[in-house]
Design an enzyme around this catalytic site. Structure first.
Site: not given
Length: 266
Positions: A40, A96
């Protein structure tokens, strides 16, 4: 014991002052769980907002996720993330996405994740975007009861029931991301009618539905009024009939399916 908060703040796609303001406002409103990830690009901003909030670290539940390119250096990369987040330990660290084309073997990166926990870098470990076959392998790699959660796309249009049932049967909590499906479910007439019946918003209904099924949710917003409104979903109880109506909305509509990264979905 797995202790994943039922409600938290997501920070996907938010960076700089935008994410700092979102985290700041959320913490002021009473949010106590924050979800971020290496990819991110906002861990340092999230860390700054938390540090400036005045909320004691022990009151927060902080999640981050290891990006696929860091599987070969998982522990060092996590230490860098913790430095940016201004904390010595995460509450939850997730893989992730599964390694694309199994470039790094699953047992290898799961062992590295378990090592991160053993070193005290995180209290709990888990995975994200893992279908049943890979979740099974992950459990085998680190042991039963070790995987705290599988964070997956799950909303009224993609209810992922087969995967959720498998996870729960194996003591793996389910965390729903994209619970609002980029806002698509907010326009659904069934959701809208339920919202009207409760004097609630469609977003509150979708979030309450997921939490009532036992899942955790991590909605994001940049607007204080939406952050406050989403928080109120924790108080909303839907009837069995309303839950059944939402069950009928499932149509297998996936909104997150990145080419070259997505595994073979169930």
């Amino acid at each position: 014991m797995n202790t994943i908060p039922p409600f938290g703040l997501g920070t996907f796609r938010l960076q700089g002052e935008v994410v700092r303001a979102s985290v700041r406002e959320a913490l002021q409103l009473g949010y106590r769980a924050v979800d971020t990830a290496q990819i991110y690009g906002n861990e340092s901003d999230v860390g700054q907002a938390i540090a400036e909030s005045g909320v004691p670290r022990q009151e927060l539940f902080l999640t981050t996720k290891i990006w696929v390119e860091n599987f070969g250096r998982l522990v060092p990369s996590l230490k860098e993330s913790l430095q940016q987040l201004r904390t010595e330990q995460a509450d939850l660290v997730l893989i992730h996405w599964p390694s694309p084309k199994n470039a790094v073997p699953l047992p290898e990166y799961m062992a590295a994740l378990a090592e991160a926990k053993a070193q005290g870098l995180t209290r709990q470990i888990g995975v994200s975007n893992f279908p049943i076959a890979l979740l099974q392998q992950a459990i085998a790699a680190v042991g039963a009861g070790e995987i705290a959660t599988n964070q997956v796309e799950l909303h009224p249009y993609l209810q992922n029931r087969k995967l959720a049932e498998f996870a729960l049967a194996h003591d793996v909590h389910v965390t729903s991301y994209q619970t609002l499906a980029y806002g698509r479910v907010l326009k659904d007439p069934v959701i809208a009618a339920i919202a009207q019946a409760h004097g609630a918003t469609p977003a509150q209904v979708a979030l309450a539905w997921a939490m009532q099924l036992g899942y955790s949710v991590i909605p994001s917003s940049t607007k204080r009024e939406n952050l406050a409104s989403n928080l109120k979903s924790r108080e909303l109880r839907l009837t069995e009939g309303e839950m059944a109506l939402i069950t009928g909305l499932d149509r297998g509509e996936r909104v997150t399916n990145p080419a070259g990264l997505a595994p073979a979905w169930d």
